[in-house]
Structure formats: structure tokens, C-alpha cells
Design a protein around this motif. Structure first.
Motif, mmCIF file in Angstrom:
data_model
loop_
_atom_site.group_PDB
_atom_site.id
_atom_site.type_symbol
_atom_site.label_atom_id
_atom_site.label_comp_id
_atom_site.label_asym_id
_atom_site.label_seq_id
_atom_site.Cartn_x
_atom_site.Cartn_y
_atom_site.Cartn_z
ATOM 1 N N CYS A 165 0.773 -1.016 -0.093
ATOM 2 C CA CYS A 165 -0.034 0.053 0.037
ATOM 3 C C CYS A 165 0.685 1.299 -0.083
ATOM 4 N N GLY A 166 0.204 2.375 -0.270
ATOM 5 C CA GLY A 166 0.966 3.587 -0.095
ATOM 6 C C GLY A 166 1.642 3.910 1.453
ATOM 7 N N THR A 167 0.709 3.396 2.329
ATOM 8 C CA THR A 167 1.523 3.587 3.546
ATOM 9 C C THR A 167 2.600 2.905 3.805
ATOM 10 N N GLU A 168 2.897 1.599 3.336
ATOM 11 C CA GLU A 168 4.009 0.812 3.529
ATOM 12 C C GLU A 168 5.247 1.415 2.612
ATOM 13 N N SER A 169 4.744 2.150 1.526
ATOM 14 C CA SER A 169 5.551 2.633 0.545
ATOM 15 C C SER A 169 6.377 4.062 1.279
ATOM 16 N N ASP A 170 5.508 4.725 2.003
ATOM 17 C CA ASP A 170 5.844 5.942 2.652
ATOM 18 C C ASP A 170 6.767 5.508 3.891
ATOM 19 N N ASN A 171 6.209 4.629 4.554
ATOM 20 C CA ASN A 171 7.101 4.096 5.935
ATOM 21 C C ASN A 171 8.534 3.694 5.487
ATOM 22 N N THR A 172 8.390 2.806 4.485
ATOM 23 C CA THR A 172 9.598 2.151 3.979
ATOM 24 C C THR A 172 10.740 3.256 3.494
ATOM 25 N N ALA A 173 10.373 4.333 2.810
ATOM 26 C CA ALA A 173 11.275 5.303 2.362
ATOM 27 C C ALA A 173 11.876 6.037 3.477
ATOM 28 N N ILE A 174 11.036 6.304 4.396
ATOM 29 C CA ILE A 174 11.751 7.331 5.541
ATOM 30 C C ILE A 174 12.616 6.346 6.306
ATOM 31 N N ARG A 175 12.110 5.139 6.642
ATOM 32 C CA ARG A 175 13.073 4.170 7.570
ATOM 33 C C ARG A 175 14.413 4.120 6.736
ATOM 34 N N SER A 176 14.196 3.653 5.569
ATOM 35 C CA SER A 176 15.362 3.340 4.827
ATOM 36 C C SER A 176 16.416 4.515 4.752
ATOM 37 N N ALA A 177 16.055 5.749 4.733
ATOM 38 C CA ALA A 177 16.907 6.871 4.607
ATOM 39 C C ALA A 177 17.621 6.917 6.018
ATOM 40 N N THR A 230 20.336 16.807 7.906
ATOM 41 C CA THR A 230 19.067 16.065 7.560
ATOM 42 C C THR A 230 19.179 14.864 6.523
ATOM 43 N N ALA A 231 18.586 13.968 6.993
ATOM 44 C CA ALA A 231 18.538 12.646 6.244
ATOM 45 C C ALA A 231 17.610 12.631 5.143
ATOM 46 N N ILE A 232 16.613 12.856 5.423
ATOM 47 C CA ILE A 232 15.499 12.851 4.246
ATOM 48 C C ILE A 232 14.401 13.906 4.559
ATOM 49 N N VAL A 233 14.098 14.410 3.261
ATOM 50 C CA VAL A 233 12.983 15.365 3.077
ATOM 51 C C VAL A 233 11.874 14.587 2.539
ATOM 52 N N SER A 234 10.751 14.684 3.001
ATOM 53 C CA SER A 234 9.480 13.954 2.527
ATOM 54 C C SER A 234 8.565 14.884 2.311
ATOM 55 N N ILE A 235 8.117 15.431 0.809
ATOM 56 C CA ILE A 235 6.948 16.270 0.722
ATOM 57 C C ILE A 235 6.096 15.459 -0.304
ATOM 58 N N MET A 236 4.689 15.648 0.163
ATOM 59 C CA MET A 236 3.807 15.009 -0.661
ATOM 60 C C MET A 236 3.579 15.925 -2.222
ATOM 61 N N TYR A 237 3.317 15.044 -3.327
ATOM 62 C CA TYR A 237 3.241 15.660 -4.376
ATOM 63 C C TYR A 237 2.176 16.557 -4.694
ATOM 64 N N ALA A 238 0.858 16.003 -4.118
ATOM 65 C CA ALA A 238 -0.402 16.697 -4.048
ATOM 66 C C ALA A 238 -1.119 16.392 -2.865
ATOM 67 N N ASN A 239 -1.871 17.456 -2.223
ATOM 68 C CA ASN A 239 -2.536 17.009 -1.019
ATOM 69 C C ASN A 239 -3.942 16.329 -1.368
ATOM 70 N N ASN A 240 -4.107 15.493 -0.424
ATOM 71 C CA ASN A 240 -5.294 14.682 -0.627
ATOM 72 C C ASN A 240 -6.669 15.417 -0.268
ATOM 73 N N GLU A 241 -6.537 16.201 0.462
ATOM 74 C CA GLU A 241 -7.838 16.889 0.745
ATOM 75 C C GLU A 241 -8.105 18.066 -0.063
ATOM 76 N N THR A 242 -7.019 18.925 -0.564
ATOM 77 C CA THR A 242 -7.316 20.099 -1.341
ATOM 78 C C THR A 242 -7.019 19.932 -2.754
#
Lengths: 286, 389
Positions: free
Chosen positions: B70-82, B140-152
Motif C-alpha cells: 500500500c501507499g502507507t508501506e511505501s511511505d514508511n519504507t522510504a523514511i525508515r530506509s533513509a 538532514t537525512a530525508i525530506v519527505s514532501i507530498m506531491y499533491a494534497n489529498n484534501e485540497t
């Protein structure tokens, strides 16, 4: 999606008594736009100024807030002011066939508006809830700054609904639901209120039969001790009672907690204080 | 009641063609792609094809795609990995408006001693690149910024941010769950190191996602215990869903133009008409560049859950940034970060469209929403004052 009862849905879709009473005898307003819900209640009395002959409301809020307001107006019509004041938030929720716990604060809002309306009509001090509209007239010390709720109000809801966790207090009153800064204070209030209640209910008797003693031990564990453990995410289970020997097993956060020895001592102390001096508490695996 | 579904940022209908593509991989072609026999080999070929299709949509190469659950696993993986790649670096940068899959993770890390900077947004939901420049340092190990916001639906300037991050030598991750399939992406010409996507947001089933990992970017797997995905994500592949995700990406590429013309046209008409017909409403993020399918509108003096329940009575399935629908007591963290006025923060509704919506459906929404808002305003003490004035 919330699991609303059919009755909640029905009162939301077809709310009774929406509107205002121009020559109302009593008006009570609680909540605000910033809080996310608000209720303005209008009450009209009979000529003898005894009995409620009409009630109307305006509500800003979610489905259960609108349904609770509708239920409240239906419930108070025909009652005297004193009878109406006896209505608890739980009765409002029951009238609707129950509310999800996270939505219980909607029923509390109904009860508050009624109290405010009647107090203002009678020229009494407005009861201390908090909430923006009645800020000036409020009594008690503010506990939750985000929603402006006082200790007096929280005590009343905790005692009235037998709440034993901070999360429940949030569901019922919103206190602690925003920044969370007051949660330790809420926990302390819970321990205090439930402690007082148990003390009233369980006076240490002079001489006990074995049966009576066992009942008392169970009572104190249920009403006094477990609620305090719940507040910290812990719990215990009563395994056995043999004369003065009480065996307990710790559960949830208490199980395997490094301080469980202290907790066992605390349980023993409480039981000695409230039941009998010869009690010993032993922690067992179970 | 037939549903009129405009909640596609929450989840989407599985495209019939996607479902047909995955159907044989349950009862007939159920082999394990890792097996040595021909029967597993057949499935392996389809998984490879799916990888090619996902890569094509992103402008990436197939071995840069790691399938996840899922997307959540991808997000968690990326940050932990960095953080594992740079054990000496103790700083993370993200934004206040991230999805909880990133934000909760970062806040939990903050409790464990990491320094976390959450970048602010302005009232239109936009980031300030100068704030990123000031926040980033050698730690700074990682910068994580969403591409587009889910709400707006607000789109962030990801390439501009990526360039700043690259200068400092940190890793750059983007949660593109809402963007993939809706706007064109080209990893071959990008500063992005890692990108998360989710299947069920683009007409594939739930329970499948992917992490794009740029070639040469150091990586530590989150799931271990198997050689799958070239040792980057252990666990037997969810073959049917991976194959479905591949098909969904192929279709998304094919429909990309429609998304940005027909779907955008419907969205624009919906928001224009609602704004015309309903006084005291505002578009959250209206001043910013946005996804073509999303509009979030805040209505003053009414509460979001009540609107949603009345819409639901008419078959209209939308969503809100309101507190009451989630059980929390505050308006959504996104709207709060944007400083949406308290008079309407509780009354925001999000309509998110897809290529399956029709002009007739949009007409119906335009017809049904104004009387609902009026009805609730008449019931609300603040709304009544406003209507009277």
C-alpha cells in the motif's frame, strides 16, 4: 461511517421543533462556531410558569447534535422545570436508542443548554460548563483551555456517567480532545471523583462475615482500584479470596510493568483502609 | 439506491478491464513467481509486465519499481530506509499537511529523539521554498514532501524542492499517492529519489502499491525474510493485485489527457456553479495549482458531517475535512495548517472526481447541494443570523 441508530437518523432527517420562540420564557445557549457545535434552546412556560408548554431549538453541528437537540425538545415538553432539570444526558442518548461513545458530547450539550436556560430564567448563577457564550458567568477552574471547560462541569459528567478513562471524558465533553494538554488533570479528576464516590458507598464496617468481606473486596476493586489503573492503561483481575488473602493478576499495561510491586502494595493499602486491616494482597500468574 | 461516487481521493472503483486482467491469477494461474517450474514462470512474466507498465507511467525504468502492499508501506519504507542509510543524520523535514502515513511516522520518530521540521503552508495551502532552504542542513537525512494534497488537491513544487534537497545531499521522497495517474510524471528528468504510489487510488484494488527507488540511491528494506523484489521487499508477491496495478497504470497513461480535460472540465463547472449558487463559501486552496479532479469547498455556519449525511440521503458520496466524521474534535490538520477561518473550518466538503463520473452526475450535485446548505443554515443559530442579515 458512524453506526447511528434508526432513531438518531430519523431525528436528524426530520428534526422536531426547529426554530425559535419569539416570547420565550427561557433561552439557553451553549457552544460556538469554533467548537464545531452549538445549541440555542427556547422554552415557553404555561401561565402558572410551572410547566413547559413548548420548546424549540437551533443547532449548528453534526447529525447526532441535531438529533440530540430534537430529542431534548420532545422530552421536556409537558414537564415542570424541576422535572426537566432531572433529565440526564444519558436519558437523551437513551431516547435516541443510544449514541456512539465518541458522540456522547452531543447529548451533554443538550443537557447543558437546558440547565443554562432554566438557571437564567430563575435568575440563578449560570451553571459552570465553560463554553464561549457563558464565559463571564462561569464558576470553577478552567481545566480544558481549548474548549473552556471547568473542573465543576467535568466532575459532574464524570460522576453522572461513571467515566473512568480520559478518553471517555473527551468523548463525553470534548475536554482534552484538541491539544491534549489537560489530560493529566482529567486523569486526576477521574481518580478524585471516583475515589470520593467509593468512599461514600463503602464505609468500613465494624465486623464482617466472610461473605460480606468478599463482596466488599470485590466492590472496592471494581469501583475504586480498577478505574485508577484504567486511567493509566492498566488493569487487574481478581483470582481468589481466601479469608484475608487476596490474589490478583495484573493485566494490560500493569502486566509486566516494573512498578507492579508498588501497585500491589497500593491495592493492599486501599483494601485495608476500606475493608479490613488483616488483608494481604498477593500477585499471582493467572 | 444507486451511488453517485465523488470520493475518489478516498478510493476508486476497480476498472472492469483491470479486474479482468487479474481474474485468472486466483484460481487458475496461482503459481508462485519464485518457483522453478513453468507454472510459476508464467506468473513471473506477468509480474514483470506489470513492473514495465508502472515504470512507463512514471517515466522510470522497471528495476526502479518495488511492489508493496500500500501507499502507507511505501511511505514508511522510504523514511525508515533513509534513516538507516544515514545513521549519523538525525534530522527529518516534512510538511504539516502530509498524509498520516508520513506525518505520524515522523512524529513518532520525533519522540525517539529525531529532530523533525514540519514546513508550513500559507492560506492557499502553498509551501514556501525559502522555509525549506532555511530548514535543511548537513544533519538532514530525508525530506519527505507530498506531491499533491489529498484534501485540497494542492500540488507542491516538487522539482524545485528536490533541487534544494539534492544540493544538501539529503534523500528526497515524495508521497505521490494522489498525483500518480492524474498528472504526468517523468522520473527520468526529476530530482525525486523515492516516490510512493497506491493502487486503489487509480482504479486498481486495495492492498497494492509501489515504491519508486531511483537507481543508485542507497536503500535498506523494511520487510526482510525473502529475496523478492531483488531483496528490497520480502514476502511472496500479491501477484493478482500487482498484475492489476500494472493494468491500471497502463489505463491511467491512456486516460491522462481525459483526466486533464474532461474530468477537469467537470470539476471546474462543479466548483464554479456551487460558488455562484451558495453565498459565503470558499474554495480551500483555490489560489494554488491543484489536481484536476479535486475541489474542497468550505461552507460557513454549517457542519460537515451533517452535510455529508444529507448528501448521502441523495446517494451522493463525498467526504469532509470535518472533525465530526473522524471522531476527532478538531478540523482536519490540513485545513488548520492553512488557517481556514473558524467560521467555516467545520463545514468543508471535498468532491473528488474520476473518469467514471458523468456530466449528468455533476448536474445532480449542483442541484442538490445548495438546498442542503440552506436547510442546515436555517437550522443553525449562526446561519439564521447570517440569512437574516
Amino acid at each position: 461511517m458512524w453506526d447511528y441508530t434508526d432513531k438518531v437518523k430519523e431525528h436528524f432527517l426530520n428534526p422536531r421543533n426547529v426554530g425559535e420562540i419569539k416570547d420565550a420564557d427561557a433561552v439557553g445557549e451553549v457552544g460556538s462556531l469554533a467548537c464545531g457545535d452549538a445549541l440555542k434552546l427556547f422554552v415557553k412556560l404555561d401561565d402558572g410558569k410551572e410547566r413547559i408548554v413548548d420548546a424549540k431549538f437551533q443547532t449548528f453541528g453534526c447529525g447526532s447534535a441535531i438529533a440530540s437537540s430534537s430529542a431534548l425538545t420532545e422530552m421536556i415538553k409537558g414537564k415542570t422545570l424541576d422535572e426537566a432539570l432531572q433529565i440526564t444526558n444519558k436519558e437523551i442518548a437513551d431516547f435516541l436508542g443510544g449514541l456512539p461513545e465518541e458522540k456522547m458530547h452531543c447529548s451533554v450539550m443538550g443537557q447543558e443548554a437546558l440547565e443554562v436556560a432554566i438557571a437564567k430564567y430563575r435568575g440563578h448563577a449560570v451553571p459552570a460548563h465553560g463554553h464561549d457564550h457563558e464565559h463571564e458567568a462561569m464558576e470553577g477552574e478552567i481545566v480544558c483551555k481549548c474548549f473552556g471547560l471547568t473542573d465543576q462541569f467535568l466532575r459532574k459528567v464524570i460522576a453522572g456517567n461513571r467515566l473512568h478513562t480520559a478518553e471517555q471524558v473527551t468523548h463525553f465533553t470534548k475536554a482534552g480532545g484538541a491539544c491534549g494538554g489537560c489530560i493529566p488533570k482529567i486523569k486526576a479528576l477521574i481518580a478524585e471523583v471516583l475515589g470520593e464516590k467509593t468512599k461514600e458507598e463503602t464505609k468500613k464496617p465494624e465486623k464482617l462475615t466472610n461473605l460480606r468481606k468478599m463482596q466488599l473486596i470485590q466492590d472496592v476493586l471494581e469501583k475504586e482500584i480498577r478505574p485508577q489503573l484504567w486511567a493509566d492503561g492498566g488493569d487487574l483481575e481478581l483470582i481468589d479470596i481466601d479469608g484475608g488473602k487476596v490474589q490478583i493478576a495484573f493485566r494490560k499495561a500493569c502486566a509486566g510493568c516494573v512498578s507492579s510491586g508498588y501497585t500491589a502494595k497500593f491495592v493492599e493499602q486501599k483494601l485495608r483502609e476500606l475493608v479490613a486491616d488483616d488483608i494481604t494482597v498477593e500477585e499471582v500468574e493467572g | 439506491m444507486k451511488e453517485l461516487y465523488v470520493d475518489n481521493n478516498a478510493t476508486t472503483k476497480v476498472d472492469e478491464a483491470v479486474f479482468e486482467e487479474m481474474r485468472p491469477y486466483f484460481c487458475e494461474l496461482y503459481g508462485n513467481p519464485s518457483s522453478m517450474h513453468f507454472f510459476g514462470g508464467q506468473v513471473q512474466k506477468k509480474v514483470d509486465e506489470a513492473r514495465n507498465r508502472v515504470a512507463a507511467l512514471l517515466g522510470a525504468s522497471p528495476d526502479e519499481i518495488i511492489f508493496t502492499a500500500c501507499g502507507t508501506e511505501s511511505d514508511n519504507t522510504a523514511i525508515r530506509s533513509a534513516l538507516e542509510v544515514f545513521p549519523e543524520k538525525r534530522h527529518i523535514i516534512t510538511t504539516r499537511v502530509e498524509h498520516p502515513a508520513v506525518l505520524t511516522m515522523c512524529r513518532n520518530l520525533a519522540k525517539r529523539g529525531y529532530r523533525v521540521t514540519e514546513l508550513n503552508v500559507d492560506s492557499a495551502g502553498r509551501l514556501d521554498m525559502d522555509e525549506l532552504r532555511k530548514a535543511i542542513d548537513d544533519d538532514t537525512a530525508i525530506v519527505s514532501i507530498m506531491y499533491a494534497n489529498n484534501e485540497t488537491g494542492v500540488i507542491f513544487p516538487i522539482e524545485e524542492a528536490g533541487a534544494i534537497v539534492k544540493e544538501k545531499g539529503a534523500l528526497f521522497h515524495t508521497d505521490a499517492v494522489q498525483a500518480v495517474g492524474k498528472i504526468p510524471l517523468d522520473m527520468a528528468n526529476s530530482a525525486i529519489d523515492m516516490l510512493s504510489l497506491s493502487g486503489h487510488k487509480l482504479h486498481a484494488p486495495k492492498g497494492t502499491g509501489a515504491l519508486y527507488l531511483r537507481k543508485g540511491v542507497p536503500f535498506r528494506p523494511f520487510m526482510v525474510g525473502g529475496h523478492q523484489e531483488k531483496n528490497r521487499r520480502a514476502g511472496t508477491e500479491n501477484t493478482a493485485s500487482i498484475i492489476a496495478l500494472g493494468k491500471a497504470c497502463e489505463l491511467a497513461a491512456r486516460h491522462m489527457e481525459k483526466e486533464n480535460t474532461a474530468v477537469k472540465g467537470m470539476r471546474d463547472r462543479l466548483e464554479k456553479e456551487l460558488m455562484r449558487l451558495i453565498p459565503n463559501a470558499r474554495i480551500n486552496g483555490g489560489g494554488a495549482e491543484r489536481l484536476p479532479n479535486t475541489v474542497s469547498i468550505a461552507f460557513e455556519f454549517v457542519e460537515g458531517e451533517a452535510i455529508l449525511l444529507l448528501l448521502s440521503e441523495k446517494g451522493i458520496c463525498a467526504s469532509s475535512g470535518s472533525a465530526c466524521t473522524s471522531g476527532s474534535l478538531e478540523p482536519s490538520h490540513v485545513l488548520r495548517a492553512m488557517g481556514v477561518p473558524f467560521t467555516c473550518a467545520h463545514g468543508s466538503i471535498r468532491f473528488s472526481l474520476s473518469r467514471f463520473n458523468t456530466a449528468g452526475e455533476i448536474d445532480l450535485i449542483i442541484r442538490e447541494v445548495p438546498p442542503i446548505i440552506r436547510r442546515l443554515r436555517e437550522m443553525s443559530p449562526f446561519g439564521r443570523e447570517f440569512l437574516r442579515a
